[in-house]
Design a protein around this motif. Structure first.
Motif, PDB file in Angstrom:
ATOM      1  N   PRO A  81       0.796  -1.230   0.000  1.00 45.21           N
ATOM      2  CA  PRO A  81       0.000   0.000   0.000  1.00 45.21           C
ATOM      3  C   PRO A  81       0.828   1.279   0.000  1.00 45.21           C
ATOM      4  O   PRO A  81       0.281   2.346  -0.250  1.00 45.21           O
ATOM      5  N   CYS A  82       2.125   1.173   0.308  1.00 47.54           N
ATOM      6  CA  CYS A  82       2.940   2.388   0.406  1.00 47.54           C
ATOM      7  C   CYS A  82       3.769   2.578  -0.853  1.00 47.54           C
ATOM      8  O   CYS A  82       4.719   1.837  -1.106  1.00 47.54           O
ATOM      9  N   PRO A  83       3.423   3.597  -1.639  1.00 49.81           N
ATOM     10  CA  PRO A  83       4.204   3.832  -2.860  1.00 49.81           C
ATOM     11  C   PRO A  83       5.650   4.203  -2.546  1.00 49.81           C
ATOM     12  O   PRO A  83       6.556   3.929  -3.349  1.00 49.81           O
ATOM     13  N   ALA A 128      17.285   4.058   4.432  1.00 42.70           N
ATOM     14  CA  ALA A 128      16.802   4.370   3.086  1.00 42.70           C
ATOM     15  C   ALA A 128      15.954   5.645   3.063  1.00 42.70           C
ATOM     16  O   ALA A 128      16.077   6.460   2.142  1.00 42.70           O
ATOM     17  N   GLN A 129      15.106   5.826   4.062  1.00 47.34           N
ATOM     18  CA  GLN A 129      14.258   7.027   4.066  1.00 47.34           C
ATOM     19  C   GLN A 129      15.101   8.293   4.139  1.00 47.34           C
ATOM     20  O   GLN A 129      14.811   9.292   3.477  1.00 47.34           O
ATOM     21  N   GLN A 130      16.162   8.249   4.963  1.00 49.15           N
ATOM     22  CA  GLN A 130      17.039   9.418   5.065  1.00 49.15           C
ATOM     23  C   GLN A 130      17.774   9.642   3.744  1.00 49.15           C
ATOM     24  O   GLN A 130      17.865  10.766   3.253  1.00 49.15           O
ATOM     25  N   ASN A 166      15.607  12.403   2.315  1.00 48.87           N
ATOM     26  CA  ASN A 166      16.063  13.308   3.370  1.00 48.87           C
ATOM     27  C   ASN A 166      14.957  13.523   4.407  1.00 48.87           C
ATOM     28  O   ASN A 166      14.675  14.651   4.824  1.00 48.87           O
ATOM     29  N   THR A 167      14.306  12.411   4.799  1.00 45.89           N
ATOM     30  CA  THR A 167      13.433  12.508   5.965  1.00 45.89           C
ATOM     31  C   THR A 167      14.329  12.687   7.177  1.00 45.89           C
ATOM     32  O   THR A 167      15.466  12.198   7.198  1.00 45.89           O
ATOM     33  N   GLY A 168      13.835  13.404   8.183  1.00 47.62           N
ATOM     34  CA  GLY A 168      14.578  13.529   9.419  1.00 47.62           C
ATOM     35  C   GLY A 168      14.758  12.150  10.053  1.00 47.62           C
ATOM     36  O   GLY A 168      13.935  11.255   9.849  1.00 47.62           O
ATOM     37  N   GLY A 174       2.346  -8.162   7.189  1.00 49.92           N
ATOM     38  CA  GLY A 174       2.996  -7.161   6.353  1.00 49.92           C
ATOM     39  C   GLY A 174       2.169  -5.885   6.288  1.00 49.92           C
ATOM     40  O   GLY A 174       1.106  -5.777   6.919  1.00 49.92           O
ATOM     41  N   LEU A 175       2.651  -4.925   5.505  1.00 54.53           N
ATOM     42  CA  LEU A 175       1.975  -3.620   5.433  1.00 54.53           C
ATOM     43  C   LEU A 175       0.557  -3.731   4.872  1.00 54.53           C
ATOM     44  O   LEU A 175      -0.256  -2.820   5.056  1.00 54.53           O
ATOM     45  N   ASP A 176       0.243  -4.842   4.177  1.00 54.51           N
ATOM     46  CA  ASP A 176      -1.120  -5.016   3.656  1.00 54.51           C
ATOM     47  C   ASP A 176      -2.158  -5.165   4.770  1.00 54.51           C
ATOM     48  O   ASP A 176      -3.350  -4.977   4.509  1.00 54.51           O
ATOM     49  N   GLU A 198      -2.153   0.329   7.554  1.00 57.48           N
ATOM     50  CA  GLU A 198      -2.989   0.500   6.361  1.00 57.48           C
ATOM     51  C   GLU A 198      -4.414   0.780   6.833  1.00 57.48           C
ATOM     52  O   GLU A 198      -4.885   0.197   7.797  1.00 57.48           O
ATOM     53  N   ALA A 199      -5.100   1.699   6.123  1.00 59.61           N
ATOM     54  CA  ALA A 199      -6.420   2.097   6.608  1.00 59.61           C
ATOM     55  C   ALA A 199      -7.325   2.506   5.452  1.00 59.61           C
ATOM     56  O   ALA A 199      -6.909   2.516   4.293  1.00 59.61           O
ATOM     57  N   ASP A 200      -8.578   2.857   5.807  1.00 61.22           N
ATOM     58  CA  ASP A 200      -9.554   3.269   4.796  1.00 61.22           C
ATOM     59  C   ASP A 200      -9.333   4.725   4.375  1.00 61.22           C
ATOM     60  O   ASP A 200      -8.635   5.473   5.045  1.00 61.22           O
ATOM     61  N   ALA A 201     -10.010   5.111   3.305  1.00 63.12           N
ATOM     62  CA  ALA A 201      -9.961   6.482   2.785  1.00 63.12           C
ATOM     63  C   ALA A 201      -8.554   6.903   2.391  1.00 63.12           C
ATOM     64  O   ALA A 201      -8.140   8.036   2.581  1.00 63.12           O
ATOM     65  N   SER A 202      -7.776   5.956   1.834  1.00 64.42           N
ATOM     66  CA  SER A 202      -6.436   6.257   1.333  1.00 64.42           C
ATOM     67  C   SER A 202      -6.534   7.093   0.055  1.00 64.42           C
ATOM     68  O   SER A 202      -7.589   7.175  -0.553  1.00 64.42           O
ATOM     69  N   LEU A 203      -5.413   7.659  -0.339  1.00 66.74           N
ATOM     70  CA  LEU A 203      -5.419   8.506  -1.529  1.00 66.74           C
ATOM     71  C   LEU A 203      -5.712   7.697  -2.793  1.00 66.74           C
ATOM     72  O   LEU A 203      -6.613   8.044  -3.560  1.00 66.74           O
ATOM     73  N   THR A 204      -4.934   6.650  -3.012  1.00 65.15           N
ATOM     74  CA  THR A 204      -5.041   5.909  -4.283  1.00 65.15           C
ATOM     75  C   THR A 204      -5.284   4.415  -4.096  1.00 65.15           C
ATOM     76  O   THR A 204      -5.095   3.647  -5.026  1.00 65.15           O
ATOM     77  N   ARG A 205      -5.661   4.019  -2.875  1.00 66.60           N
ATOM     78  CA  ARG A 205      -5.965   2.604  -2.634  1.00 66.60           C
ATOM     79  C   ARG A 205      -7.423   2.480  -2.213  1.00 66.60           C
ATOM     80  O   ARG A 205      -7.894   3.260  -1.388  1.00 66.60           O
TER      81      ARG A 205
END
Ligand code: HEM
Ligand SMILES: *[C@@H]1O[C@H](CO)[C@@H](O)[C@H](O)[C@H]1NC(C)=O
Ligand SMILES: *[C@@H]1O[C@H](CO)[C@@H](O)[C@H](O)[C@H]1NC(C)=O
Ligand SMILES: *[C@@H]1O[C@H](CO)[C@@H](O)[C@H](O)[C@H]1NC(C)=O
Length: 380
Positions: free
Chosen positions: A55-57, A82-84, A88-90, A136-138, A144-151
């Motif tokens: 679910p996470c692009p 990887a996120q950093q 450049n996430t804090g 997993g993230l699914d 993961e939750a309802d009212a997502s942007l593109t899922r």
């Protein structure tokens, strides 16, 4: 388990933000070309056969570039690094998100996580985790939750059992909504447009999903939506359409009814990370602005169109809404409270109660991150 393929190592030749594989803070270096075209280890490749995507692009893009393991089975340290390095996430925000992923959907002993569906044999030590299967993230209604942007929502008949794959109709709706608040010919996926779109998705779920659940943890979904204009634009610039098509894997198509088909998520060519780290205090302020721009109620459906608000009297959420005078710091501390203690408004619903081992894992990771913000900490 032992055969897990790991992320392609970060070398001194291409250090990106300076985060190493030890799960510690990097240098917060921004304006970096990611990936460097000469760094072939981090070039785009479609998911290998059997790989997990979900679910996470953002996570899907990291895996498609080998910043986390290309098979989609990753670790806490890989996620923090990887996120950093890519966005450049804090360090604080990277730790918060990695903690949520591993604690809610992965394994706190191996610190492994599937970014898609159930991979328990690859994530758990003894074939099962503390919560049984590690979905997993699914997994629905942990992160993961309802009212997502593109899922699509989990319980909708059209999507039941789906792996939270990209829904091109929703991407088209999002694009049309942000066009209505920016320019139709050059839509910007900015704060204003996304605030409106998030409220539209809430209304759609109230009308169409008899099992719609939108607890206060949904504030995290506003956080993910801020990544669109804070983390995705190249060089901290404008959140334009072609950048989004690449990061969401949307391909314009005149033959598809929605106007798009899909492909694996990919970092756009010649893409530079934002200049300064995006921290928890930063994201808290953006979540507040996005929510208060078009406020909605926290709660859940009992049937299509029949929504019960969650009432709490903790001063921050009252009458099912975030109170108008909440500050950024208070919101950051509320997020801590929602994820690090069991005294959450979510306990009013039949949502999973976390065992003490998992709560201890969460507070162990998050207390050092939230202490500097002055949040009351759970130290049991
Ligand atoms: C360890 C770090 C992360 C984890 C575990 C994670 C997990 C998730 C999960 C479970 C969702 C689904 C939420 C929902 O149902 O709407 C989500 C959504 C999202 N994430 Fe992540 N995320 C992480 C970091 C990131 C980063 C760094 C970015 C961007 C740079 C990102 C971009 C997004 C976006 C744009 C969405 C919304 C997708 C949509 O609704 O269409 N995530 N993430
Ligand atoms: C995609 O979203 C649209 C709009 O909500 C919905 O009608 C459609 O059934 C969804 N498609 C899938 C495969 O879930
Ligand atoms: C979900 O993903 C699994 C593993 O990647 C795959 O076997 C299954 O067919 C997928 N299910 C749907 C409905 O797409
Ligand atoms: C809820 O609304 C959706 C969309 O209109 C519809 O497909 C579904 O059948 C409805 N469910 C119930 C239980 O009425």
């Amino acid at each position: 388990n032992v055969n897990r393929r790991t992320a392609a190592p970060i070398t001194s030749q291409f250090p990106y933000s300076g985060a190493k594989s030890n799960g510690l803070p990097g240098l917060g270096k921004g304006n970096v070309l990611v990936p460097d075209p000469a760094d072939t280890a981090h070039a785009f490749q479609p998911p290998p056969p059997g790989a997990m995507r979900g679910p996470c692009p953002g996570m899907n893009a990291l895996a498609n570039h080998g910043f986390i393991s290309r098979d989609g089975i990753t670790t806490f340290d890989e996620l923090v690094q990887a996120q950093q390095n890519v966005w450049n996430t804090g360090y604080d925000l990277a730790v918060l998100l990695a903690t949520l992923g591993v604690a809610l959907d992965g394994d706190i002993l191996t610190e492994k996580l599937s970014i898609g569906g159930d991979a328990t044999p690859k994530t758990a030590l003894l074939g099962l985790g503390l919560l049984g299967k590690e979905g997993g993230l699914d997994t629905h209604n942990t992160f993961e939750a309802d009212a997502s942007l593109t899922r699509s929502d989990f319980f909708l008949p059209s999507s039941n059992g789906d792996n939270h794959s990209f829904n091109s109709t929703l991407f088209a709706m999002m694009t049309s909504t942000v066009s209505s608040t920016s320019s139709p010919s050059a839509p910007l996926y900015d704060l204003k447009g996304l605030s409106l779109y998030r409220a539209q998705r809430w209304s759609q779920s109230v009308a169409e999903n008899p099992n719609f659940y939108f607890g206060p943890k949904a504030l995290l979904l506003y956080g993910a939506a801020t990544f669109l204009y804070e983390l995705y634009p190249t060089n901290g610039g404008l959140p334009d359409k072609s950048t989004f098509e690449s990061f969401f894997g949307a391909v314009p198509s005149s033959t598809s009814p929605s106007g798009y088909t899909s492909q694996p998520e990919r970092i756009p060519p010649s893409w530079f990370s934002r200049s300064t780290p995006y921290t928890i205090p930063d994201v808290a302020i953006q979540i507040l602005e996005m929510y208060t721009g078009n406020p909605v109620l926290f709660g859940g459906n009992t049937a299509n169109g029949s929504f019960d608000a969650i009432f709490t009297d903790d001063g921050l959420i009252s009458d099912g809404r975030l109170s108008a005078d909440v500050t950024g710091t208070q919101l950051a501390c509320l997020i801590y409270q929602l994820v690090a203690t069991d005294e959450t408004p979510d306990s009013l619903s039949n949502i999973l109660k976390l065992p003490i081992e998992i709560l201890n894992f969460i507070t162990g990771k998050l207390n050092p991150i939230f202490e500097p913000l002055g949040c009351p900490l759970n130290t049991d």
